[in-house]
Design an enzyme around this catalytic site. Structure first.
Site, PDB file in Angstrom:
ATOM      1  N   ASP A 117       0.851  -1.202   0.000  1.00  0.00           N
ATOM      2  CA  ASP A 117       0.000   0.000   0.000  1.00  0.00           C
ATOM      3  C   ASP A 117       0.885   1.251   0.000  1.00  0.00           C
ATOM      4  OD1 ASP A 117      -2.200  -1.690   0.142  1.00  0.00           O
ATOM      5  OD2 ASP A 117      -2.141  -1.747   2.323  1.00  0.00           O
ATOM      6  N   LYS A 121       0.132  10.054   1.669  1.00  0.00           N
ATOM      7  CA  LYS A 121       0.288  11.267   2.494  1.00  0.00           C
ATOM      8  C   LYS A 121       1.566  11.177   3.338  1.00  0.00           C
ATOM      9  CE  LYS A 121      -4.522  12.428   2.703  1.00  0.00           C
ATOM     10  NZ  LYS A 121      -5.751  11.803   3.135  1.00  0.00           N
TER      11      LYS A 121
HETATM   12  N1  SAM Z   1       0.986  -8.654  -2.691  1.00  0.00           N
HETATM   13  C1  SAM Z   1      -0.294  -8.752  -3.353  1.00  0.00           C
HETATM   14  C2  SAM Z   1      -0.136  -8.459  -4.835  1.00  0.00           C
HETATM   15  O1  SAM Z   1       0.913  -7.946  -5.234  1.00  0.00           O
HETATM   16  O2  SAM Z   1      -1.044  -8.800  -5.604  1.00  0.00           O
HETATM   17  C3  SAM Z   1      -1.323  -7.828  -2.696  1.00  0.00           C
HETATM   18  C4  SAM Z   1      -1.059  -6.354  -2.789  1.00  0.00           C
HETATM   19  S1  SAM Z   1      -2.220  -5.367  -1.852  1.00  0.00           S
HETATM   20  C5  SAM Z   1      -2.130  -3.804  -2.569  1.00  0.00           C
HETATM   21  C6  SAM Z   1      -1.358  -5.101  -0.320  1.00  0.00           C
HETATM   22  C7  SAM Z   1      -1.743  -6.112   0.761  1.00  0.00           C
HETATM   23  O3  SAM Z   1      -0.867  -5.922   1.868  1.00  0.00           O
HETATM   24  C8  SAM Z   1      -3.172  -5.945   1.278  1.00  0.00           C
HETATM   25  O4  SAM Z   1      -3.824  -7.184   1.237  1.00  0.00           O
HETATM   26  C9  SAM Z   1      -2.971  -5.460   2.712  1.00  0.00           C
HETATM   27  O5  SAM Z   1      -3.991  -5.888   3.590  1.00  0.00           O
HETATM   28  C10 SAM Z   1      -1.611  -6.058   3.068  1.00  0.00           C
HETATM   29  N2  SAM Z   1      -0.894  -5.296   4.107  1.00  0.00           N
HETATM   30  C11 SAM Z   1      -0.692  -3.957   4.111  1.00  0.00           C
HETATM   31  N3  SAM Z   1      -0.005  -3.588   5.209  1.00  0.00           N
HETATM   32  C12 SAM Z   1       0.228  -4.723   5.912  1.00  0.00           C
HETATM   33  C13 SAM Z   1       0.872  -4.988   7.147  1.00  0.00           C
HETATM   34  N4  SAM Z   1       1.391  -3.999   7.882  1.00  0.00           N
HETATM   35  N5  SAM Z   1       0.953  -6.266   7.579  1.00  0.00           N
HETATM   36  C14 SAM Z   1       0.409  -7.281   6.831  1.00  0.00           C
HETATM   37  N6  SAM Z   1      -0.241  -7.082   5.666  1.00  0.00           N
HETATM   38  C15 SAM Z   1      -0.325  -5.832   5.206  1.00  0.00           C
END
Ligand code: SAM
Length: 212
Positions: A117, A121
């Protein structure tokens, strides 16, 4: 990743043989869980898990753990996982902040961060999975010669990461802003769900590899 709470997700995860319950209780002993001494590689924020499940199928000599903090998202990965016969992959429903409570120092061989993600910001910069705070956590669990591999299509997040990772005392061993046209770095590349979606839209994919 759009989030919609799915009723029963927590219960399905708690009952699944593919999800590690009380992960901290395995700290320092994950090899026993897998029943071998193969290296352990983790994907932090695996989403629906396309990448890590394909990696596990391609590399039976490696143990994989997919980490996802949202149960509703992890549930989607589990539905796919149930159709596969793979002895070398488990999942965990935890936040990346907890990694150092779950893995012993040096227990992890490689960390994959895929399409994390972007948290655009400035005031949320510490939430980015390539921020110096997170790099400190990875430093604790990754073996000394271990690698962090990061892919994204988000140019701003990538530029930020190229600066933030060295700020945390790491080296950038290699990087490209067009992975799919970089023969050397694209070798053996396994596409993630997001990578397929964004590259179909014409976005170039960025990748970096970092070590200490
Ligand atoms: N890696 C996959 C892909 O490339 O298709 C999913 C990408 S998705 C944008 C990012 C994922 O990371 C989301 O499912 C989110 O819930 C997870 N995520 C974000 N921050 C995280 C954290 N601090 N700990 C574990 N998971 C996290």
């Amino acid at each position: 990743m759009r989030l919609r709470h799915i009723r029963g997700a927590e219960e399905a995860i708690a009952a699944s043989p593919y999800v590690i319950r009380e992960p901290a209780s395995h700290c320092g002993a994950f090899r026993e869980l897998f029943g071998n001494h193969n290296p352990i590689r983790i994907e932090v924020g695996m989403g629906k898990g396309r990448f890590i499940m394909e990696m596990a199928a391609l590399h039976p000599e490696i143990n994989y753990i997919g980490i996802e903090r949202y149960s509703s998202v992890l549930l989607r990965a589990l539905q796919k996982r149930e159709q596969l016969e793979l002895p070398n992959i488990y999942f965990m429903c935890i936040d990346a902040k907890e990694l150092a409570e779950v893995f012993a120092p040096g227990e992890v061989d490689r960390i994959y961060l895929n399409f994390s993600d972007p948290w655009p910001k400035d005031r949320h910069a510490r939430r980015r999975l390539t921020s110096p705070d997170f790099m400190k956590v990875y430093d604790k669990v990754l073996r000394p010669d271990g690698l962090v591999e990061f892919k994204t299509d988000n140019q701003d997040l990538f530029t930020y990461s190229l600066e933030a990772i060295p700020e945390a005392g790491w080296k950038i061993d290699a990087f490209t802003r067009d992975l799919h046209h970089n023969e050397e770095m694209a070798q053996g590349n396994v596409m993630t769900e997001y990578e397929m979606k964004f590259s179909e839209q014409g976005n170039p994919i960025c990748k970096l590899i970092a070590s200490r």
